[in-house]
Design a protein around this motif. Sequence first.
Motif, PDB file in Angstrom:
ATOM      1  N   ASN A  24       1.581   5.029  -2.396  1.00  0.00           N
ATOM      2  CA  ASN A  24       1.325   6.266  -1.660  1.00  0.00           C
ATOM      3  C   ASN A  24      -0.005   6.218  -0.920  1.00  0.00           C
ATOM      4  O   ASN A  24      -0.746   7.194  -0.870  1.00  0.00           O
ATOM      5  CB  ASN A  24       1.391   7.492  -2.574  1.00  0.00           C
ATOM      6  N   GLY A  25      -0.290   5.041  -0.358  1.00  0.00           N
ATOM      7  CA  GLY A  25      -1.529   4.860   0.384  1.00  0.00           C
ATOM      8  C   GLY A  25      -1.303   4.029   1.627  1.00  0.00           C
ATOM      9  O   GLY A  25      -0.173   3.751   2.016  1.00  0.00           O
ATOM     10  N   GLN A  26      -2.425   3.631   2.243  1.00  0.00           N
ATOM     11  CA  GLN A  26      -2.383   2.753   3.400  1.00  0.00           C
ATOM     12  C   GLN A  26      -3.596   1.839   3.367  1.00  0.00           C
ATOM     13  O   GLN A  26      -4.598   2.160   2.739  1.00  0.00           O
ATOM     14  CB  GLN A  26      -2.342   3.553   4.699  1.00  0.00           C
ATOM     15  N   CYS A  27      -3.475   0.692   4.029  1.00  0.00           N
ATOM     16  CA  CYS A  27      -4.583  -0.264   4.077  1.00  0.00           C
ATOM     17  C   CYS A  27      -5.672   0.247   5.010  1.00  0.00           C
ATOM     18  O   CYS A  27      -5.390   0.761   6.086  1.00  0.00           O
ATOM     19  CB  CYS A  27      -4.095  -1.614   4.599  1.00  0.00           C
ATOM     20  N   ALA A  66       0.835  -1.210   0.000  1.00  0.00           N
ATOM     21  CA  ALA A  66       0.000   0.000   0.000  1.00  0.00           C
ATOM     22  C   ALA A  66       0.865   1.254   0.000  1.00  0.00           C
ATOM     23  O   ALA A  66       0.569   2.225  -0.708  1.00  0.00           O
ATOM     24  CB  ALA A  66      -0.937  -0.007   1.202  1.00  0.00           C
ATOM     25  N   ASP A  67       1.943   1.245   0.772  1.00  0.00           N
ATOM     26  CA  ASP A  67       2.847   2.387   0.849  1.00  0.00           C
ATOM     27  C   ASP A  67       3.483   2.670  -0.511  1.00  0.00           C
ATOM     28  O   ASP A  67       3.689   3.830  -0.879  1.00  0.00           O
ATOM     29  CB  ASP A  67       3.916   2.154   1.913  1.00  0.00           C
ATOM     30  N   VAL A  86      -6.885   0.042  -0.489  1.00  0.00           N
ATOM     31  CA  VAL A  86      -5.891   1.100  -0.281  1.00  0.00           C
ATOM     32  C   VAL A  86      -6.587   2.463  -0.346  1.00  0.00           C
ATOM     33  O   VAL A  86      -7.346   2.731  -1.277  1.00  0.00           O
ATOM     34  CB  VAL A  86      -4.774   1.016  -1.358  1.00  0.00           C
ATOM     35  N   VAL A  87      -6.303   3.273   0.666  1.00  0.00           N
ATOM     36  CA  VAL A  87      -6.784   4.653   0.674  1.00  0.00           C
ATOM     37  C   VAL A  87      -5.565   5.573   0.658  1.00  0.00           C
ATOM     38  O   VAL A  87      -4.501   5.214   1.161  1.00  0.00           O
ATOM     39  CB  VAL A  87      -7.682   4.953   1.898  1.00  0.00           C
ATOM     40  N   LYS A  88      -5.713   6.749   0.065  1.00  0.00           N
ATOM     41  CA  LYS A  88      -4.600   7.711  -0.003  1.00  0.00           C
ATOM     42  C   LYS A  88      -4.240   8.183   1.393  1.00  0.00           C
ATOM     43  O   LYS A  88      -5.097   8.345   2.246  1.00  0.00           O
ATOM     44  CB  LYS A  88      -4.994   8.913  -0.874  1.00  0.00           C
TER      45      LYS A  88
END
Length: 133
Positions: free
Chosen positions: A54-57, A50-51, A130-132
């Motif tokens: 450029n995002g996160q779970c 995810a990183d 994945v969200v920004k």
Amino acid sequence: MVATLLVPTAFASDFVTKSNLTGFQLPKGALELTDEDFSDEMVGLLEEVADSLNGQCKYHELLYWEGSPAAIAKDLNAKIPKTFKFTSLDDGETEDGGGYEQFVLKDPKVWYAGVWFQGEKDVILAWCNVVKK
């Protein structure tokens, strides 16, 4: 380290035919594992994927199948809607002689980060939306 990720315990919730995370139909025999089975290392691997986007779970899901990894992969790929683009990010071998692949599935509305582990006769799929950041 990776070999310890591949041993599901008795905390499975149930057999499922549809992913609670993605809504995709799943190959027969999918066993949804509980959060107790989702090791910190597995979460870390998903967060790395995810990183890289450029995002996160946000939410994650852990699935397990017994059977031929090639047949399970073929069946799952046939069930993923054609609007999704698959991109392989990394692959390699696990300590126990199996293999893994880190990947992303994207469509215009949603992204999923995933890690696919396969042994001789079983598969574990960990994925998250994945969200920004």
